[in-house]
Write a protein that holds these residues in place. Sequence first.
Motif, PDB file in Angstrom:
ATOM      1  N   UNK A 164       6.050 -85.669 -24.851  1.00 54.12           N
ATOM      2  CA  UNK A 164       6.564 -86.146 -26.137  1.00 54.12           C
ATOM      3  C   UNK A 164       8.009 -86.635 -26.026  1.00 54.12           C
ATOM      4  N   UNK A 165       8.565 -86.569 -24.807  1.00 52.09           N
ATOM      5  CA  UNK A 165       9.936 -87.017 -24.522  1.00 52.09           C
ATOM      6  C   UNK A 165      10.970 -86.285 -25.371  1.00 52.09           C
ATOM      7  N   UNK A 166      10.737 -84.985 -25.521  1.00 49.75           N
ATOM      8  CA  UNK A 166      11.674 -84.155 -26.280  1.00 49.75           C
ATOM      9  C   UNK A 166      12.591 -83.353 -25.366  1.00 49.75           C
ATOM     10  N   UNK A 167      12.164 -83.160 -24.105  1.00 48.05           N
ATOM     11  CA  UNK A 167      12.979 -82.413 -23.155  1.00 48.05           C
ATOM     12  C   UNK A 167      12.955 -83.103 -21.796  1.00 48.05           C
ATOM     13  N   UNK A 168      13.877 -82.693 -20.945  1.00 42.25           N
ATOM     14  CA  UNK A 168      13.899 -83.133 -19.549  1.00 42.25           C
ATOM     15  C   UNK A 168      14.330 -81.946 -18.697  1.00 42.25           C
TER      16      UNK A 168
END
Length: 203
Positions: A164-168
């Motif tokens: 969901x491209x909320x963390x890395x």
Amino acid sequence: MVGDEVFVTLAHDRTGRLVAKLAGERELAPLTFAAPESWRNQTTLGWVTKTLQIGSFVLIDGGVIGFGAYGFIPAVERTRALRLGERVEARVSFIREDGRVNLAMTPLKQVGRMLDADRILAFLQERPRGAMPYSDETPSDIIKQRFGISKAAFKRALGKLMRDRLIRQEGSWTYLVEQPGESQQTGETARGSESGDERSSAD
């Protein structure tokens, strides 16, 4: 504890006194019925009749019928320690050929993944700079102690948040990803502060 129920068999000892003996699988199993296929993934209630390190045996409540099916909660599917006689809620995860069932106190993986992801995201949002020293590399015992879930569940939740491209992740750390609009809002706030400072200087 109050509300706990244990099942016993009654007999007389040599002196004629009535004695209650804890009922086991041999006494209880003949009183149960085979679980129908419609029970799969359904939540049910039952009583713990025996609890071991490998798991807990549960007699499912059959409602007006009486005793339901006989079930087993493997240790990995328990979310906490269970005691004899405790009334427990669990999900039917598997129906065996003999009509007995495997139970799980944990939610379905897809549901659990969403709940765990929300919990981890909220944790990160409260952390300084949106960072935490936990990642795929963190030992399972630390994950269990900090978040109360298995490492497999933790990795599934992280995977969802990354998709969901909320963390890395960087090494052994996990960071929140700055979302579109956040940097712009921060910039506008900063410019507003600068304008206020300029007006104050002019005054």
